[in-house]
Design a protein around this motif. Structure first.
Motif: not given
Length: 176
Positions: A45-65
Motif C-alpha cells: 500500500l505504501i509503494v502504491a501511494a508513494t509511486f502515485q504521488t511521485g508520478i503525479n505530485p500534489p498540485g499536478g504539473a504545468w500544462q503549458d510553457t
C-alpha cells in the motif's frame, strides 16, 4: 490474519512484540506468517501511494510553457518563492525514502519464495519508472537529485550494512 478484538490479550501482545523484535533482529524467514502477510500488505500500500504521488505530485504539473514555467514540470516545485527551502525537494526526498524502504521490505519478505526473480525484475522496472517520472517532472535547477538518490539508496545500504555486520559478528563468534 490477526483478530483485532483480541489485541489486548497479553499472550497476543507478547506474540506481536516477538514478531517486531524478530523483524529487526532476525531474517524474515523466521517471522510469523501472519505478521509477514500483514507487513507485505502495508508495504504494498505504501509503494502504491508513494509511486502515485511521485508520478503525479500534489498540485499536478504545468500544462503549458508561459510565465516562466515549463510544461510538464511539477507546480509545487515553483512554490518556494517566499520560503527558505523548496517544499518540492522535501516532498520528493521523503516520498522517495518511503517508496524505497517499502520496496526493500517487499523484496525482503518475498525472498526465498517462488517467482522471486520476477518480483525483483518487476520492482526494478517500477523503481526505474518512478525515477524517470520524478526526473522528468522536476525542474532542472531546483531539485537536488543527490539527496533524492541518497533517500532512494538509504534502505538498501542500511540493510546491506546490517547484513554485513551480522555476518561479521557470526564469524567472530565461531572463531572464539
Amino acid at each position: 490474519m490477526t483478530d483485532i478484538n483480541n489485541l489486548d490479550d497479553s499472550n497476543n501482545s507478547k506474540s506481536h512484540r516477538n514478531c517486531i523484535k524478530q523483524w529487526f533482529l532476525q531474517d524474515s524467514k523466521e517471522l510469523d506468517p501472519d505478521f509477514k502477510n500483514n507487513m507485505l500488505v502495508v508495504a504494498t500500500l505504501i509503494v502504491a501511494a508513494t509511486f502515485q504521488t511521485g508520478i503525479n505530485p500534489p498540485g499536478g504539473a504545468w500544462q503549458d510553457t508561459k510565465d516562466g514555467h515549463e510544461a510538464g514540470k511539477a507546480i509545487i516545485a515553483s512554490s518556494h518563492h517566499s520560503l527558505p527551502y523548496c517544499p518540492y525537494n522535501l516532498f520528493l526526498i521523503l516520498n522517495t525514502l518511503a517508496f524505497s524502504m517499502s520496496t526493500q521490505i517487499i523484496l525482503m519478505l518475498v525472498y526465498h519464495k517462488r517467482l522471486y526473480f520476477e518480483v525483483v525484475v518487476a520492482t526494478i522496472s517500477m523503481v526505474a519508472t518512478y525515477g524517470t517520472a520524478v526526473w522528468s517532472l522536476s525542474p532542472k535547477d531546483d531539485v537536488k537529485l543527490r539527496y533524492v538518490s541518497m533517500a532512494a539508496l538509504f534502505p538498501y545500504l542500511w540493510r546491506l550494512s546490517y547484513q554485513a555486520f551480522k555476518t561479521f559478528t557470526k564469524k567472530n563468534e565461531t572463531t572464539k
